[in-house]
Enzyme design. Sequence first.
Site, PDB file in Angstrom:
ATOM      1  N   GLU A 160     -42.085 -57.591  -1.650  1.00 19.73           N
ATOM      2  CA  GLU A 160     -43.118 -56.827  -0.956  1.00 19.73           C
ATOM      3  C   GLU A 160     -42.611 -56.502   0.442  1.00 19.73           C
ATOM      4  O   GLU A 160     -42.116 -57.381   1.154  1.00 19.73           O
ATOM      5  CB  GLU A 160     -44.414 -57.633  -0.866  1.00 19.73           C
ATOM      6  CG  GLU A 160     -45.519 -56.858  -0.129  1.00 19.73           C
ATOM      7  CD  GLU A 160     -46.825 -57.628  -0.049  1.00 19.73           C
ATOM      8  OE1 GLU A 160     -46.904 -58.750  -0.582  1.00 19.73           O
ATOM      9  OE2 GLU A 160     -47.766 -57.084   0.573  1.00 19.73           O
ATOM     10  N   ASN A 194     -47.629 -51.531   1.079  1.00 18.59           N
ATOM     11  CA  ASN A 194     -49.084 -51.456   1.292  1.00 18.59           C
ATOM     12  C   ASN A 194     -49.492 -50.065   1.815  1.00 18.59           C
ATOM     13  O   ASN A 194     -48.839 -49.503   2.685  1.00 18.59           O
ATOM     14  CB  ASN A 194     -49.523 -52.503   2.309  1.00 18.59           C
ATOM     15  CG  ASN A 194     -49.361 -53.908   1.772  1.00 18.59           C
ATOM     16  OD1 ASN A 194     -50.133 -54.352   0.939  1.00 18.59           O
ATOM     17  ND2 ASN A 194     -48.311 -54.593   2.215  1.00 18.59           N
ATOM     18  N   GLU A 211     -49.633 -50.791  -3.009  1.00 23.41           N
ATOM     19  CA  GLU A 211     -50.738 -51.749  -3.037  1.00 23.41           C
ATOM     20  C   GLU A 211     -51.894 -51.205  -2.192  1.00 23.41           C
ATOM     21  O   GLU A 211     -51.703 -50.797  -1.050  1.00 23.41           O
ATOM     22  CB  GLU A 211     -50.275 -53.095  -2.452  1.00 23.41           C
ATOM     23  CG  GLU A 211     -49.135 -53.716  -3.247  1.00 23.41           C
ATOM     24  CD  GLU A 211     -48.803 -55.128  -2.776  1.00 23.41           C
ATOM     25  OE1 GLU A 211     -49.357 -55.546  -1.729  1.00 23.41           O
ATOM     26  OE2 GLU A 211     -48.009 -55.805  -3.452  1.00 23.41           O
ATOM     27  N   ASP A 259     -54.621 -55.173  -4.195  1.00 26.51           N
ATOM     28  CA  ASP A 259     -54.176 -56.264  -3.323  1.00 26.51           C
ATOM     29  C   ASP A 259     -55.363 -57.133  -2.901  1.00 26.51           C
ATOM     30  O   ASP A 259     -56.507 -56.676  -2.902  1.00 26.51           O
ATOM     31  CB  ASP A 259     -53.529 -55.627  -2.066  1.00 26.51           C
ATOM     32  CG  ASP A 259     -52.589 -56.596  -1.367  1.00 26.51           C
ATOM     33  OD1 ASP A 259     -52.391 -57.716  -1.898  1.00 26.51           O
ATOM     34  OD2 ASP A 259     -52.056 -56.236  -0.313  1.00 26.51           O
ATOM     35  N   GLU A 306     -50.254 -64.680  -4.823  1.00 26.85           N
ATOM     36  CA  GLU A 306     -49.649 -64.622  -3.492  1.00 26.85           C
ATOM     37  C   GLU A 306     -49.786 -65.976  -2.820  1.00 26.85           C
ATOM     38  O   GLU A 306     -50.719 -66.717  -3.100  1.00 26.85           O
ATOM     39  CB  GLU A 306     -50.371 -63.570  -2.643  1.00 26.85           C
ATOM     40  CG  GLU A 306     -50.011 -62.138  -2.976  1.00 26.85           C
ATOM     41  CD  GLU A 306     -50.633 -61.180  -1.976  1.00 26.85           C
ATOM     42  OE1 GLU A 306     -49.888 -60.651  -1.148  1.00 26.85           O
ATOM     43  OE2 GLU A 306     -51.878 -60.988  -2.015  1.00 26.85           O
TER      44      GLU A 306
END
Lengths: 136, 799
Positions: B579, B634, B666, B696, B753
């Site tokens: 990520e 993101n 995300e 997310d 996560e």
Amino acid sequence: MMLYRLVYRSRANLPEASAEAEVADLVARARAANVRIGITGALLHVDGQFLQAIEGPLEAVEALFEKICSDLRHRDVQLLELAPAEERLFGAWAMEQVGRHEDVVDRLPLSVGTAATSDATLALLRAQLPRLQRPG
Amino acid sequence: MAVTAGVQGAFDTLATCLTEAHDLRIVALAAVICTIGMHSAYAIGGVVARSPRGRDQLLWGAAGTLATASAIWATHFIAMLAYRPGVPVAFALDATVGSFFLAVALVGLGSLIAIGRPGPGGRTLGGIVSGLAISAMHYTGMAGYDVPGTLHWKPSWVTASVISGVFFTVASGHAAWSRHRLVRRSAGTLLMLGVCAAHFLGMAAVTVTPDPFRQIRPGALSSETLLVLVTNAALLVLALALVAVFVSVRFERRRRAEERRLRDFADVAVEGLLICDGDRIVGLNRSLEQMLGRSRDSVLGRSLAEILPGIAAAADVPVGRERDATVTDADGTSIPVRIVAQDIALGDSAHRVVAIRDQRERLSAEAEIRRLAHLDPLTGLPNRRSFGEALAARLGPGARLVGRVALVMLDLDRFKPINDTLGHAMGDALLRRVAGRLSAALREGDLLARLGGDEFAVLASVADAAEAEALADRLIEIARRPYVIDGHVLEIGASAGIALAPADGRTPDALAQSADIALYAAKEAGRGTWRLFETEMTMRRQQRRDLELDLRRAVARRELQVHYQPQVDAATGAFTGAEALVRWHHAERGTVPPSVFVPLAEEIGLIGEIGTFVLRRACEDAAQWPGTLTVAVNLSPLQLKEPGLVETVLAILGETGLAPSRLELEITETALLHDDGSTIATLAALRARGIQISMDDFGTGYSSLSHLSRFPFDKIKIDRSFIQLAPHHANSASIVRAITTLGRRLGMAVTAEGVETEAQRAFMLGEGASQLQGYLISRPVPADAVAELFRAHSRVETG
């Protein structure tokens, strides 16, 4: 002309000692004005709050509600319903103050979503209308 | 008594003289000739006055003098013919003729004096000389009066005769210049009285005592001869009078025509016009009549100062340059005007015309413009400018602060969406309603203004902070009540900042700035509330400004960095990707966490730029990674709302050469809140190109299962807060289990996560998570480190 009905509740912002007299005076004045502009309805003042139904032409309903919302004797005005109405529920009353404290204090609708509260409020106001004068 | 008796005696003497010594019929004739003569004298005088200077005037002047002198002379001698002293009489030629020329000379001199020196002084002096002409003629004539006897003179009567002649002549001269028509008309009669009085008093002064030894001298004119002379003189007077009348009528007619033409012109004018002769008003037009509410006749003849108070004389009105003045109308009201003068020749003399322009309309238009400049046209409230003036008046130099002055700045919350979706007409109607409500919440003396847009402000005198807070409470509460406009129900709120003078600012600018800072704090605190200014707010505001500046600089210089946190397959432990996480390392601040600068970037509109930068850098880096390793980036809700996002993403993929299937975008649930369908459409377009879309931070915030049903997400990421509690915390474990089950049923991969411990890894594996991310696997590391990690691992795997 399309008929509208508006239901709201608010907290009364009045000194306790003179509240009753002031509300009675307010209703008396309203009645005369309401006849002219085609407003009918009922007002319940109990336990420091107002519950009121107003019905009439949209323009008149709007103007009256704006007057209420510009009045510091109300606080926390909560609009429960504004909708077109097929017929008047308070056709015979230019503005009737209803409900004695002991009759209604336990039956005040709780806020459970505005639509449900509105229905409950209307039912309560209707039930308290003077029996002898009820039309039909 | 003695005086009365004396006067009575004098009258008796005069009466006796007239009735007994005179033939009254001839006396009457004398009076008629005198009357005609004296009136024609003035008629010719009028012609003289209107004639152009030069030969004409001189000729007419001579004619007038001749007429007057002839009339005096003829009157005297006709009267002498009426005198019957009871003895034969004769008239010496030299004195008789001489007296005529003496009269001509003196009358001429008197007229010259009167004309040469305009004004009362000249008129008096000219009158005296002309009056003396009568007596001089009379007594010269009497010197030639020849009788067979002796003439005895009574000095007192002689004196009275001279004085009365002079008196009446002077009076006549003044009467001729009078403002009043009747008095002017009497001038001729007064002059006639002077002539008659001088003559008959003079005759009463004389007594004839017959003396048989005296003889009439030879060569003297007999009465008969004199009669011929006198008749000729009288005829001359009559002829001159006729000519004078004729000419004067012509003059009058021409004057009238000129006057009428001028008046017609003047009446067409919109401005008021006054014509002045000296300081006397001799004309005005209809516009001025209307302005004054007075008739023409009631104004004519007045002095200029009566109509224009403060203007003493016509000479005070500037020629060709306007000045301000006032006129007084019939009701006594002062009317503001502008006046200007012009000299014009009217008839034969110069007049001053004063043009008067009514300023009431202009002034009221100016007042209206001033009013409009100070009022907000939409609500009718004072505008920013007049509010600023009021504030300055309360705080400015010289203003005395009594108690405290509160400045409440008020912004509406959620006004813009209403304006945008329901139109400006609705927005305007709402602002008018708000203005009405806020006005209802004021106390006596509070000043409410609309500063612009949805900003309002109140200026109030308060005893203490609590009073200002109560005011803010009322304002916010009344603005928050529902609005019903054209059948729509509108709900807005209001935030307020309060600053108190002098503590929070002594100048209008300082106080306004403090109130603004307090308002900002109220908004930061979640809106719908008020904040009283505190000194620390300024510091916090300044810190935020500094941070904002640094962030802008960092973005411009591309000083932000992208770090990567690897993700592994939960079952095999093999890397599946990483990520991308944005990092900001500031030289002085050190590392600034994304939780600080990302909301700031969203607020100041930098998030799009930062997002694009991260996306590009992530794609560039991931393109260098081996195999099919993916990179997750993101997207902020604001980025998703930007038009052209799909094109930007595809362009970056094209430029960097990263396969779309290796990019994972995300989004958080916030992005789907209040979505009108456009966000879902954007996501669908991206997914259609092979890009993966993840949900997310699932399980926090506005979690709603409906979000999962609205879009076929490729992956759900369970928020770290559940993972960290999961193995031992029963509720968290249940939630994790529910989410993994949900993901499996919906065909969505589930990523855990924040996996930090072996226990958490084992738990997640057991619950069926497909992917793990967290410190247990790796902290976020710089680009080259993650690339190295992936390459090493890939060598191990393949080697």
